[in-house]
Design an enzyme around this catalytic site. Structure first.
Site, PDB file in Angstrom:
ATOM      1  N   ARG A   1       0.759  -1.117  -0.143  1.00 57.49           N
ATOM      2  CA  ARG A   1      -0.062  -0.043   0.086  1.00 57.49           C
ATOM      3  C   ARG A   1       0.745   1.381  -0.152  1.00 57.49           C
ATOM      4  NH1 ARG A   1      -3.963  -2.946   2.489  1.00 57.49           N
ATOM      5  NH2 ARG A   1      -3.073  -2.697   4.400  1.00 57.49           N
TER       6      ARG A   1
ATOM      7  N   GLY B   1       2.005  -4.780 -10.608  1.00 53.72           N
ATOM      8  CA  GLY B   1       1.094  -4.518  -9.536  1.00 53.72           C
ATOM      9  C   GLY B   1       1.353  -5.711  -8.622  1.00 53.72           C
TER      10      GLY B   1
ATOM     11  N   GLU C   1       6.166 -13.770  -6.875  1.00 53.84           N
ATOM     12  CA  GLU C   1       6.739 -12.750  -5.886  1.00 53.84           C
ATOM     13  C   GLU C   1       5.716 -12.900  -4.806  1.00 53.84           C
ATOM     14  OE1 GLU C   1       6.509  -8.918  -7.334  1.00 53.84           O
ATOM     15  OE2 GLU C   1       7.757  -8.006  -5.881  1.00 53.84           O
TER      16      GLU C   1
ATOM     17  N   HIS D   1      11.200 -11.673 -10.461  1.00 60.24           N
ATOM     18  CA  HIS D   1      11.181 -12.299  -9.056  1.00 60.24           C
ATOM     19  C   HIS D   1      11.458 -13.697  -8.662  1.00 60.24           C
ATOM     20  CE1 HIS D   1      11.028  -8.307  -7.452  1.00 60.24           C
ATOM     21  NE2 HIS D   1       9.994  -7.875  -8.237  1.00 60.24           N
TER      22      HIS D   1
ATOM     23  N   ASP E   1      14.866  -3.725  -9.406  1.00 58.28           N
ATOM     24  CA  ASP E   1      13.363  -3.432  -9.175  1.00 58.28           C
ATOM     25  C   ASP E   1      12.927  -1.892  -9.200  1.00 58.28           C
ATOM     26  OD1 ASP E   1      10.784  -4.610  -9.578  1.00 58.28           O
ATOM     27  OD2 ASP E   1      10.609  -5.077  -7.317  1.00 58.28           O
ATOM     28  N   ASP E   2      13.012  -1.246  -7.981  1.00 60.31           N
ATOM     29  CA  ASP E   2      12.986   0.063  -7.825  1.00 60.31           C
ATOM     30  C   ASP E   2      13.710   0.588  -6.862  1.00 60.31           C
ATOM     31  OD1 ASP E   2       9.647  -0.270  -8.913  1.00 60.31           O
ATOM     32  OD2 ASP E   2      10.184  -1.893  -7.514  1.00 60.31           O
TER      33      ASP E   2
END
Lengths: 525, 525
Positions: free
Chosen positions: A216, A337, A367, A392, A449-450
């Site tokens: 979230r 997502g 994942e 992943h 990834d991020d």
């Protein structure tokens, strides 16, 4: 051959994976093992340990004399950090959350060495989670930027570039727009900078109690960044800067998963998806012109998975159209997502099977740490749909058939260690499932990834934790070289492009090897 | 056969472990998979999932009609708990530390059901870490007990039964002896009880930062308990009560690892090791007389590993002598203590090879998350020395050759989920390596190690976390039955004893199955 020697020989034969399935060893065998001399035991033990080590990823790679010299430096530096950890495990950085050891890691000689290393390509990264936080904060100083805040200005809800007050209404009810410059003046520059440093990342440390909560928070960052980054000129600059930061971090190639969003102009009008791809392409070419040692970039269209089947039909159509216009640039498809909350791949089989063969799949799957659910069964679908890599694949080690297929069909797992930790799949890097992949010689690539969302470097932190925390004590330059080369081998580069890419990488690699050997002492702390 | 069907057939053949090593699949194969109808895809998918599930531990077990009915009840109850977890992972008990969810787990319908289940034998447990804390506190009310405290009575250092002040000097300098009754009066009964509840366990929750710190606290409990439990009459009662608590928790058989310490008499004189074994034997027989549904107990001599080679020579001699005196009771050997700090098995090969063949090894090995060190290489030595079971084997999944051998040679891994969590090897049960063992059909038994130290039930908590947190969603009564039967199959019971043991277990199992079906609603919350 005496009885006792036969037992040992059978045991050794049984150890080899090839032979294992052919031999039916009597269970009583292991009881007779004590009838051996200590010397013979020592030989048998050495053989067995050698057999284990030689089945590890990258272990068969042959090093040149120069590489062997560099390997000695690398091993000395790595062992020092490991030995400190053995003595006092509370000091071992891979046993901690990255939030708690980020600065310590940056000071590590091993980290600095890995930062200089040419790591090849970054094959798993997402469009708006690439750049450093400092760069993001700089962007907020641009002209015509508005901010929408709630709770009397205490909570940033959205950004938007506009000449007058944006008409767009963000989700929060009591949200109010004001020019960013006014907001900054009102709250004080330093306070705003500090606030944004938190809002643009998963920091400060929060003990999320579940993947859902972590996700979230994670998705809320994407949402907040949209208005800031989806403005066409900013989008171009953001991407160009991402390439620059990667390049500085030893990355020479990028395969980017992008939502390919419709960007907006200052007057609020929306641009086409094609326009977004065009920006990527133009900026990549511009970057290549200024950095001839860079290899390039390609795009994977990766829209959100939490949708109806007919939306996926539209995705496939869009992907085909974009690929037609940019045939050697937009080369693949994925769905993104929160996998645990989104819909499983099996729901979309019908539209996905319509994707033409020449457009590759690069599915996120597994994942999760739920075992035996529709979530980790995505691994089965990814493989059956012919995925070229697995995003992943955290759960793949719990699926021996899928893992065997990944190995046989040469489908690498894109391992993203830091992301898995921050998104609450596991804490201690020593328990990361990629250790089993390395031990079983299953192909992997290391990705980030991020990285923007956890203040990590574009790729080095992931290499550091993979090499020091996940891989075995004995892992050395062979594994690092194997990982770097794998990132090019498993990319979407054509055969011809790959040859050129390897040349560019090899040149930098040789320079690095020479450098490591020369300034061996420079890495000491 | 058309080209595309051939691809699928090859894929399916490749999935089977047997065939996998014989087929050299071209890597290009996976690219052609999209040429299939959605219906055919569905069939292929079903086959593949079926193949994965059928390779899981216990999946081939056939259930009777009655068992199938009980299985429906079990699955309903398990799924309810799992579904709640999917919806809100922060509510999923196996995602938490046992300290934080102990009471919640005890209220779980699944836990209560597992508590009633006849779980067979407990094959990995240590001598002074068996009984409930309440029982330990009751022991402190016995006559002639003295306590030695430091820091003005704030810290309990040692206990001792003695008619007058003990002459023994514990490690702490400022330690002072006083009768336990006086100490209790001085500090107040409730305060002393609450204090001891903490001191006798790893509670309250402490965020240990490493295995080393957890082990220091852990070993300090053993040390404190020594004076309380090593008094001959108490030793007998403690052990008898342990059997009683196990029996009440659905355990019918015990294989106990014991240091076989020299006990002491009230006058301070030391008794022989033989005397200690004699107590175990007598109490086991006394318990059997009063509980004819109990199967029995056997001993594994398990002294400390952090010693010189010549001490191990002495261990082996003692073991041989004790086995000679109690041939079908003291049946095995192991070495215990913190594996990461103690010495590796390889150091002791010479004396260990002298152990006669009929005395089994049951080595602790791989109780670590360090990878590729002398610690996890203990797995190799345990197997080469012919171990009959592997204690913990937490690291075995990172050692494909060792894991393959454990499977081929039918050497079960003694999985102790709660112990691994409390001693800081891993946090979330969903990441416990035993998931990989279950998925790969590697033999395991579930054990509790030291349940006393974490307020856990003798075996049910470990079964609960293994079944709900570690095993796949689809795991059902087959796995539970398989685990219960494995605990007898892999015990040191002789063939004849095993037949009788299985009869005793089967009787209770049938009663339980009938009970589950009858009072299906009774398990609802």
């Amino acid at each position: 051959m005496s009885g006792k020697v036969q037992v040992q020989v059978q045991l050794v034969r049984c150890m080899s994976g090839q032979a294992a399935s052919k031999i039916n060893l009597p269970a009583s065998l292991c009881r007779r093992l004590r009838d051996i001399t200590p010397d013979a035991y020592g030989t048998l033990r050495k053989m067995m340990i050698q057999m284990e080590r030689s089945s590890c990823l990258g272990s068969s790679l042959e090093l040149t004399a120069q590489e062997l010299a560099a390997n000695r430096v690398l091993k000395r530096i790595k062992c020092k950090e490991l030995e400190t950890g053995f003595q006092n495990p509370s000091q071992f950085t891979p046993g901690h959350h990255i939030y708690d050891v980020l600065q310590k890691v940056k000071r590590s000689p091993l980290f600095r060495m890995l930062q200089d290393m040419p790591k090849g390509g970054l094959l798993h990264a997402h469009d708006t989670a690439l750049c450093s936080t400092d760069f993001l904060i700089d962007l907020t100083y641009r002209e015509n930027l508005w901010i929408c805040t709630a709770n009397q200005g205490c909570q940033a809800i959205a950004f938007r570039f506009s000449q007058s007050e944006p008409v767009l209404k963000p989700a929060a009810d009591d949200c109010r727009w004001q020019p960013m410059s006014e907001y900054r003046e009102q709250h004080g520059e330093l306070k705003v900078r500090n606030y944004l440093r938190k809002r643009f990342t998963m920091y400060p440390f929060t003990n999320f109690v579940s993947t859902n909560e972590a996700w979230r928070k994670f998705m809320s960052i994407f949402t907040l960044l949209d208005g800031l980054l989806l403005h066409a000129p900013v989008w171009a600059d953001y991407y160009y800067n991402a390439l620059r930061e990667m390049h500085a971090d030893g990355v020479q190639y990028l395969e980017l998963r992008s939502l390919i969003p419709n960007l907006y102009s200052l007057d609020g009008s929306k641009l086409s998806m094609e326009n977004t791809v065009e920006i990527y392409k133009t900026e990549t070419e511009r970057f290549l012109k200024h950095h001839p040692d860079f290899i390039g970039a390609k795009l994977i269209y990766a829209p959100l998975r939490g949708v109806q089947t007919k939306v996926v039909e539209k995705y496939v159509e869009d992907c085909v159209a974009l690929n037609k216009k940019y045939p050697n640039f937009l080369i693949g498809f994925d769905l993104v997502g929160h996998e645990e909350m989104g819909r499983p791949l099996v729901d979309f089989v019908k539209p996905l099977l319509k994707m033409p063969e020449h457009i590759n799949f690069y599915f996120h799957s597994g994942e999760t740490n739920w075992f035996g659910t529709s979530i980790d069964e995505n691994l089965i679908d990814a493989i059956l749909l012919g995925t070229k890599r697995i995003g992943h694949g955290y759960a793949v080690v719990k699926h021996p058939v899928a893992m065997e297929l990944a190995k046989k069909l040469d489908i690498p797992i894109e391992v993203c260690p830091v992301s898995n930790q921050v998104l609450q799949l596991g804490h201690d890097y020593r328990n990361h499932p990629a250790a089993m992949l390395i031990a079983n010689n299953v192909p992997i690539v290391i990705a980030s990834d991020d990285p923007s969302f956890w203040h990590a470097s574009p790729l080095t932190h992931d290499f550091y934790f993979a090499f020091l925390g996940i891989a075995p004590y004995t892992a050395d330059l062979r594994l690092l070289k194997h990982l770097a080369m794998s990132s090019l081998k498993y990319s979407a580069l054509t055969a011809e492009e790959q040859t050129k890419a390897l040349e560019k990488w090899q040149k930098k690699w040789d320079e690095w090897i020479a450098c490591v050997t020369e300034k061996a002492e420079g890495y000491a702390d």
